[in-house]
Enzyme design. Structure first.
Site, PDB file in Angstrom:
ATOM      1  N   LYS A  78      -3.914   5.558  21.255  1.00 20.65           N
ATOM      2  CA  LYS A  78      -5.018   4.640  20.947  1.00 20.65           C
ATOM      3  C   LYS A  78      -5.896   5.267  19.875  1.00 20.65           C
ATOM      4  O   LYS A  78      -6.183   6.481  19.935  1.00 20.65           O
ATOM      5  CB  LYS A  78      -5.816   4.379  22.228  1.00 20.65           C
ATOM      6  CG  LYS A  78      -6.895   3.295  22.104  1.00 20.65           C
ATOM      7  CD  LYS A  78      -7.612   3.077  23.439  1.00 20.65           C
ATOM      8  CE  LYS A  78      -8.597   1.932  23.395  1.00 20.65           C
ATOM      9  NZ  LYS A  78      -9.275   1.705  24.694  1.00 20.65           N
ATOM     10  N   SER A 153      -9.272  -3.181  26.145  1.00 22.28           N
ATOM     11  CA  SER A 153      -9.314  -2.852  24.737  1.00 22.28           C
ATOM     12  C   SER A 153      -8.108  -2.064  24.234  1.00 22.28           C
ATOM     13  O   SER A 153      -7.922  -1.972  23.030  1.00 22.28           O
ATOM     14  CB  SER A 153     -10.587  -2.064  24.439  1.00 22.28           C
ATOM     15  OG  SER A 153     -10.549  -0.801  25.104  1.00 22.28           O
ATOM     16  N   SER A 177      -9.818  -1.247  30.560  1.00 22.43           N
ATOM     17  CA  SER A 177      -9.089  -1.339  29.294  1.00 22.43           C
ATOM     18  C   SER A 177      -7.699  -0.739  29.246  1.00 22.43           C
ATOM     19  O   SER A 177      -7.017  -0.881  28.228  1.00 22.43           O
ATOM     20  CB  SER A 177      -9.920  -0.718  28.179  1.00 22.43           C
ATOM     21  OG  SER A 177     -10.869  -1.648  27.753  1.00 22.43           O
TER      22      SER A 177
HETATM   23  N1  GLN Z   1     -13.589  -5.212  28.874  1.00 21.94           N
HETATM   24  C1  GLN Z   1     -14.561  -4.204  29.195  1.00 21.94           C
HETATM   25  C2  GLN Z   1     -15.579  -4.117  28.094  1.00 21.94           C
HETATM   26  O1  GLN Z   1     -15.517  -4.881  27.205  1.00 21.94           O
HETATM   27  C3  GLN Z   1     -13.902  -2.907  29.441  1.00 21.94           C
HETATM   28  C4  GLN Z   1     -13.588  -2.167  28.215  1.00 21.94           C
HETATM   29  C5  GLN Z   1     -13.007  -0.837  28.463  1.00 21.94           C
HETATM   30  O2  GLN Z   1     -12.563  -0.532  29.567  1.00 21.94           O
HETATM   31  N2  GLN Z   1     -13.049  -0.002  27.447  1.00 21.94           N
HETATM   32  O3  GLN Z   1     -16.433  -3.300  28.109  1.00 21.94           O
END
Ligand code: GLN
Length: 492
Positions: A78, A153, A177
């Site tokens: 990532k 994400s 994410s």
């Molecule tokens: N969807 C969540 C957010 O937008 C989690 C994101 C994540 O785990 N990095 O913060």
């Protein structure tokens, strides 16, 4: 070539060790696949094996001793992990052109285990998002249906693995994410116990929640990756590692295990699609068939997880993102004076969701509102952690659907941030409590209202440092589900 791409990480590593497949032959198969990326899963790919081996960097120069357990395995990393000399953007235009002077510990450890950096995976900007539509470099597409989101994400990591562009990936999970994109793409994704993996060199979103973990085609591969990256690191004072390390899973049944189904995150949860619910219920039955004892339980404060998370995560993000000011990294927009330069750089460099979070977070931390928002959210966080502790007095694990829906259409929720935030309903309570959770593919279902059959994830969460035991249970369940990539199967 196709058969090389069909191998799991464990199989490929064994064949490379036996000399049956060469490191470079395996790498080239993936380099070619990644170069043909039609999912926008990668922001950067290695030109050759030397680059993938981090040659010419400090990590690359470190002496490796003999063959590692991941010898010759290409990994999609990532783009939130710093890699020396290799572009690292965290999905943001504000970091365009940034080449870090050092490599994240997780990536260094993968390298030490013999793995190679295949590419840097696309992601929601600074890991803020649930659909990978918030990347500054365009959305990632779901390999099951290119008109749909891969989840976020870590959407680039998940799409690369599910789409056969990488055998495995690492991502980060702050509120879901890793698990949520794994669920939407039909692969395994695990968020380890907070502190299991070093955060050094992982660009910070919400430091008390962020955790690195694997995205893989199966549970054994997830264990192999976690085994390589976990560990105490002097560069991250919150890292602990996992005592005794990670042992490879071997369980074939669930005899002797008790499993709780928290009603707030299952039967009473709103917004769970009927197809998702069906796959979940059948998977719970499979647990019983495997000898596990299942009963309903409660996590009374879990429904407040979303509210607490969307105060705490933006609060931490607003502080962490203050460093992107046009002076130190990436983009700088020149202007009349220093303050204007900061403002112009941040105005142009950050996307809409990141700006929304910075404003929310700054507001929640402002002196007049600190107690009302941040203080209260912290107390809710403690309550959620206590709920889990209580449940784990009685149960080895709790299980929930990973995501309330299957992969939705691109653009379906971009105009409604609150609807988007609800994707995390079942995944935010675990990072708030610091506990590990894994999502495994459990079957396929149609979205409500009809459409193609798409993967459904099943989430298992356990007490802190139960990571090995959780992988073990997940392996037994995975065997019984028999999910086939792009081929349906499973409990549905
Ligand atoms: N969807 C969540 C957010 O937008 C989690 C994101 C994540 O785990 N990095 O913060």
């Amino acid at each position: 070539m196709a058969d090389l791409i069909d191998l799991t990480v464990a199989e490929a590593a064994a064949r490379i060790r036996s000399g049956d497949v060469s490191r470079d032959e395996y790498f080239d198969a993936y380099r070619e696949a990644a170069a043909g990326d039609s999912l926008n899963a990668f922001l950067w790919t290695a030109e050759d094996a030397a680059q993938a081996d981090l040659e010419g960097t400090r990590t690359g120069r470190e002496q490796r001793h003999g063959e590692g357990p991941l010898e010759g395995i290409p990994v999609a990393v990532k783009d939130i992990f710093c890699t020396e000399g290799i572009p690292t953007t965290a999905g943001s235009r504000i970091l365009e052109g940034y080449r870090p002077p050092y490599t994240a510990t997780a990536v260094r450890k993968l390298h030490e285990a013999g793995a190679r950096v295949l590419g840097k995976a696309n992601m929601d900007e600074f890991a803020m998002g649930s659909s990978n539509e918030n990347s500054g470099y365009g959305p990632v597409l779901n390999p099951w249906d290119s008109g749909r989101v891969p989840g976020g994400s870590s959407g680039g990591s998940a799409a690369a693995v599910a789409g056969g562009l990488a055998p495995c990936a690492i991502g980060t999970d702050t509120g879901g994410s890793i698990r949520q994109p794994a669920a939407l793409c039909g692969i395994v994704g695990m968020k380890p116990t907070y502190g299991a993996v070093s955060r050094y060199g992982m660009i910070a979103f919400a430091s008390s929640l962020d955790q690195c973990g694997p995205l893989t085609r199966n549970v054994t591969d997830a264990a192999l990756i976690l085994q390589a990256v976990e560990g105490r690191d002097g560069c991250d004072s919150t890292s602990l590692g996992i005592e005794g390390g990670i042992s490879l899973p071997s369980r074939e049944d669930l005899t002797g295990l008790s499993v709780g189904v928290p009603k707030e995150l299952a039967s009473e949860a709103e917004g769970i699609e009927s197809g998702v619910r069906e796959v979940f219920e059948r998977t719970v039955e499979l647990i019983e068939e495997l000898g596990g004892e299942v009963s309903e339980t409660e996590l009374p404060h879990a429904p407040h997880g979303i509210s607490a998370y969307y105060v705490l995560a933006p609060a931490e993000a607003s502080a962490n993102l203050a460093r992107f000011d046009g002076v130190r990294y990436g983009l700088r927009v020149d202007a009349g004076d220093l303050t204007e330069m900061y403002e112009e750089t941040r105005a142009q460099g950050f996307g809409a969701e990141v700006k929304r979070r910075i404003m929310l977070g700054t507001y929640a931390l402002s002196s007049g509102y600190y107690e009302a928002y941040y203080g209260r959210a912290q107390r809710v966080r403690t309550k959620i952690a206590e709920d889990f502790s209580k449940a784990f007095e009685r149960f080895d694990f709790v299980v929930t659907p990973t995501s309330p829906t299957v992969a939705f259409k691109l653009g379906a929720k971009t105009d409604d941030p609150l609807a988007m935030y609800m994707n995390d309903y079942c995944t935010v309570p675990m990072p708030l409590a610091g506990i590990p959770a894994i999502s495994i593919p459990a079957g396929v279902a149609q979205p409500d209202g009809g459409g193609p059959e798409l993967p459904v994830g099943f989430q298992i969460a356990g007490p802190a440092f139960s990571d090995s035991a959780m992988l073990d249970a997940a392996l037994a369940l995975e065997g019984a589900i028999g999910f086939r990539r792009n081929g349906g199967g499973g409990a549905a």
